[in-house]
Design a protein around this motif. Structure first.
Motif, PDB file in Angstrom:
ATOM      1  N   LYS A 252      83.180  38.431  -5.748  1.00 23.09           N
ATOM      2  CA  LYS A 252      84.125  37.290  -4.771  1.00 23.09           C
ATOM      3  C   LYS A 252      84.961  37.575  -3.917  1.00 23.09           C
ATOM      4  N   GLU A 253      85.585  38.535  -4.385  1.00 22.83           N
ATOM      5  CA  GLU A 253      86.883  39.499  -3.408  1.00 22.83           C
ATOM      6  C   GLU A 253      85.732  39.808  -3.081  1.00 22.83           C
ATOM      7  N   MET A 254      85.213  40.637  -2.673  1.00 24.31           N
ATOM      8  CA  MET A 254      84.261  41.303  -1.635  1.00 24.31           C
ATOM      9  C   MET A 254      83.451  40.114  -0.344  1.00 24.31           C
ATOM     10  N   ASN A 255      83.621  39.137  -0.455  1.00 26.50           N
ATOM     11  CA  ASN A 255      83.426  38.054  -0.027  1.00 26.50           C
ATOM     12  C   ASN A 255      81.449  38.024   0.064  1.00 26.50           C
ATOM     13  N   VAL A 256      80.997  39.024  -1.315  1.00 24.33           N
ATOM     14  CA  VAL A 256      79.351  38.884  -1.999  1.00 24.33           C
ATOM     15  C   VAL A 256      78.633  37.828  -2.003  1.00 24.33           C
ATOM     16  N   SER A 257      77.903  36.404  -1.956  1.00 27.41           N
ATOM     17  CA  SER A 257      77.409  36.191  -2.381  1.00 27.41           C
ATOM     18  C   SER A 257      76.361  36.475  -3.502  1.00 27.41           C
ATOM     19  N   ASP A 258      77.265  36.105  -4.920  1.00 27.37           N
ATOM     20  CA  ASP A 258      76.650  35.968  -6.238  1.00 27.37           C
ATOM     21  C   ASP A 258      74.943  35.404  -6.428  1.00 27.37           C
ATOM     22  N   LYS A 259      74.207  34.644  -5.098  1.00 28.53           N
ATOM     23  CA  LYS A 259      72.816  34.898  -4.874  1.00 28.53           C
ATOM     24  C   LYS A 259      72.337  35.952  -4.267  1.00 28.53           C
ATOM     25  N   ALA A 260      73.315  36.320  -3.139  1.00 24.47           N
ATOM     26  CA  ALA A 260      72.927  38.077  -2.253  1.00 24.47           C
ATOM     27  C   ALA A 260      72.233  39.022  -3.369  1.00 24.47           C
ATOM     28  N   VAL A 261      73.515  39.090  -3.763  1.00 21.90           N
ATOM     29  CA  VAL A 261      73.361  40.220  -4.706  1.00 21.90           C
ATOM     30  C   VAL A 261      74.141  39.591  -6.520  1.00 21.90           C
ATOM     31  N   LYS A 262      72.653  39.657  -7.260  1.00 20.51           N
ATOM     32  CA  LYS A 262      73.644  39.209  -8.888  1.00 20.51           C
ATOM     33  C   LYS A 262      74.599  40.412  -9.137  1.00 20.51           C
ATOM     34  N   PRO A 263      75.433  39.765  -9.845  1.00 24.00           N
ATOM     35  CA  PRO A 263      76.135  40.136 -10.861  1.00 24.00           C
ATOM     36  C   PRO A 263      75.869  40.904 -11.794  1.00 24.00           C
ATOM     37  N   ALA A 264      75.241  40.726 -12.455  1.00 25.07           N
ATOM     38  CA  ALA A 264      74.085  41.380 -13.604  1.00 25.07           C
ATOM     39  C   ALA A 264      72.831  42.412 -13.224  1.00 25.07           C
ATOM     40  N   SER A 265      73.060  42.576 -11.859  1.00 27.40           N
ATOM     41  CA  SER A 265      72.925  43.740 -10.881  1.00 27.40           C
ATOM     42  C   SER A 265      73.248  44.219 -10.368  1.00 27.40           C
ATOM     43  N   VAL A 266      74.285  44.378 -10.797  1.00 28.71           N
ATOM     44  CA  VAL A 266      75.214  45.168  -9.834  1.00 28.71           C
ATOM     45  C   VAL A 266      75.940  45.224 -11.210  1.00 28.71           C
ATOM     46  N   HIS A 267      75.842  45.314 -12.499  1.00 31.42           N
ATOM     47  CA  HIS A 267      76.962  45.559 -13.724  1.00 31.42           C
ATOM     48  C   HIS A 267      75.889  46.758 -14.722  1.00 31.42           C
ATOM     49  N   ALA A 268      74.490  46.078 -14.201  1.00 31.04           N
ATOM     50  CA  ALA A 268      73.383  47.320 -14.447  1.00 31.04           C
ATOM     51  C   ALA A 268      73.779  48.826 -13.942  1.00 31.04           C
ATOM     52  N   ALA A 269      73.469  48.413 -12.150  1.00 28.70           N
ATOM     53  CA  ALA A 269      73.779  49.612 -11.704  1.00 28.70           C
ATOM     54  C   ALA A 269      75.072  50.545 -12.284  1.00 28.70           C
ATOM     55  N   ILE A 270      75.838  50.011 -12.331  1.00 30.15           N
ATOM     56  CA  ILE A 270      77.211  50.500 -12.965  1.00 30.15           C
ATOM     57  C   ILE A 270      77.069  51.524 -13.755  1.00 30.15           C
ATOM     58  N   SER A 271      76.500  50.725 -14.944  1.00 24.67           N
ATOM     59  CA  SER A 271      76.060  51.271 -16.283  1.00 24.67           C
ATOM     60  C   SER A 271      75.060  52.433 -16.504  1.00 24.67           C
ATOM     61  N   SER A 272      74.213  52.278 -15.349  1.00 22.72           N
ATOM     62  CA  SER A 272      73.392  53.651 -15.211  1.00 22.72           C
ATOM     63  C   SER A 272      74.139  54.630 -14.768  1.00 22.72           C
ATOM     64  N   ALA A 273      74.730  54.219 -13.157  1.00 21.45           N
ATOM     65  CA  ALA A 273      75.411  55.656 -12.601  1.00 21.45           C
ATOM     66  C   ALA A 273      76.042  56.480 -14.728  1.00 21.45           C
ATOM     67  N   LYS A 274      77.321  55.533 -14.747  1.00 23.63           N
ATOM     68  CA  LYS A 274      78.008  56.022 -15.276  1.00 23.63           C
ATOM     69  C   LYS A 274      77.153  56.868 -16.797  1.00 23.63           C
ATOM     70  N   ASN A 275      75.918  56.341 -17.478  1.00 21.89           N
ATOM     71  CA  ASN A 275      74.789  57.414 -18.292  1.00 21.89           C
ATOM     72  C   ASN A 275      74.018  58.811 -17.491  1.00 21.89           C
ATOM     73  N   GLU A 276      73.884  58.232 -16.409  1.00 21.84           N
ATOM     74  CA  GLU A 276      73.611  59.238 -15.128  1.00 21.84           C
ATOM     75  C   GLU A 276      74.918  60.544 -14.825  1.00 21.84           C
ATOM     76  N   LEU A 277      76.155  59.979 -15.547  1.00 22.42           N
ATOM     77  CA  LEU A 277      77.571  60.650 -15.452  1.00 22.42           C
ATOM     78  C   LEU A 277      77.795  60.917 -13.463  1.00 22.42           C
ATOM     79  N   LEU A 278      77.562  59.452 -13.295  1.00 26.78           N
ATOM     80  CA  LEU A 278      77.897  59.252 -11.559  1.00 26.78           C
ATOM     81  C   LEU A 278      79.000  58.860 -11.775  1.00 26.78           C
ATOM     82  N   ASP A 279      80.578  59.450 -10.868  1.00 25.39           N
ATOM     83  CA  ASP A 279      81.804  58.538 -10.760  1.00 25.39           C
ATOM     84  C   ASP A 279      81.587  57.979  -9.226  1.00 25.39           C
TER      85      ASP A 279
END
Length: 280
Positions: A126-153
């Motif tokens: 919401k801060e970034m003015n990105v619609s949660d219909k265009a980009v699902k929060p659950a999908s972004v959270h999953a991508a962040i989680s996956s990045a951390k599990n792969e040791l990506l900062d």
């Protein structure tokens, strides 16, 4: 109690294996967890290893409690000094001990649950003015989680398309807000511990010497961060005992990498390999 009683020859071979890296591969119903439990009992009872020198990791709190109860029945003594629990519990314990002097968070940090994490991502989009219909929060959270599990900062996250750019920016802001609130998520417990051990030789050497034996149950369910964690913690003695079934991973959706079984054999050439083939 005879530690080796009622074990078949392959199970006995695994339990009594010498020092160094040991890979135990087993199918469903072949007694994998029993072998790991009896291995710990063997180390304490027969090899004289103090419980506080042992780290045993599994994937659920229930499994950890059952393992502790079995061990104490077999040994007829408490194993309270032993580090026995899930990856996340072990990392939280280590981080709380070391946070004050070595991390950007305080030792009384808060661990956010999955609902809090997704709400935070929703707020960031919401801060970034990105619609949660265009980009699902659950999908972004999953991508962040996956990045951390792969040791990506955040700065290592791909930046090749619009969605990646959104995730990268959200990841950066997400970490900033966590730090401001003295909070971590479950994936941070692994990531921060690995980064601490990688970046601080004194701490790495302390824990690698402290744990003369590192044992991992359900090894096929480890992800990149978990694999690196046990590699670092066993870096001095190389007494790493892992048990798994490469055909039975149940956490692939959460970053588990069955290739870690192959990676183990590559990283530890000449490791002892035991096949448990009898199904009960």
């Amino acid at each position: 109690m005879d530690i080796l009683a009622n074990l078949n020859p392959q199970q006995q071979q695994a339990v009594t294996a010498g020092g160094g890296p040991v890979l135990v591969l087993a199918g469903p119903g072949s007694g994998k967890t029993r072998v790991l439990t009896q291995r710990v009992a063997y180390l304490i009872n027969r090899m004289g290893v103090p419980p506080y020198r042992i780290l045993a990791v599994t994937f659920t709190n229930k499994a950890a409690r059952e393992m502790q109860a079995r061990l104490e029945r077999a040994l007829e003594q408490s194993v309270q000094g032993m580090w026995l629990g899930t990856f996340h519990a072990m990392c939280a314990r280590l981080l709380r001990r070391e946070a004050r002097d070595h991390l950007a968070i305080k030792s009384n940090f808060v661990i956010m649950d999955s609902d809090d994490q997704e709400s935070l991502v929703r707020r960031i989009l919401k801060e970034m003015n990105v619609s949660d219909k265009a980009v699902k929060p659950a999908s972004v959270h999953a991508a962040i989680s996956s990045a951390k599990n792969e040791l990506l900062d955040p700065e290592d996250y791909p930046n090749s398309n619009y969605r990646d750019q959104i995730v990268r920016r959200a990841y950066q802001r997400y970490q900033q807000l966590l730090q401001e609130n003295n909070a971590v998520d479950f994936d941070d417990l692994l990531l921060l511990t690995v980064r601490l051990l990688q970046g601080n030789e004194t701490i790495r050497n302390y824990y690698a010497r402290r744990f003369e034996h590192v044992l991992v149950d359900e090894f096929q369910d480890t992800n990149t961060a978990q694999y690196e964690l046990v590699r670092l913690l066993s870096s001095k003695h190389k007494n790493l005992f892992v048990v798994g079934d490469e055909d039975q991973s149940i956490y692939r959706w959460r970053g588990a990498d069955f290739r870690n079984v192959l990676r183990f054999e590559q990283d530890y050439p000449g490791c002892t390999k035991v096949l448990l083939e009898q199904n009960y």
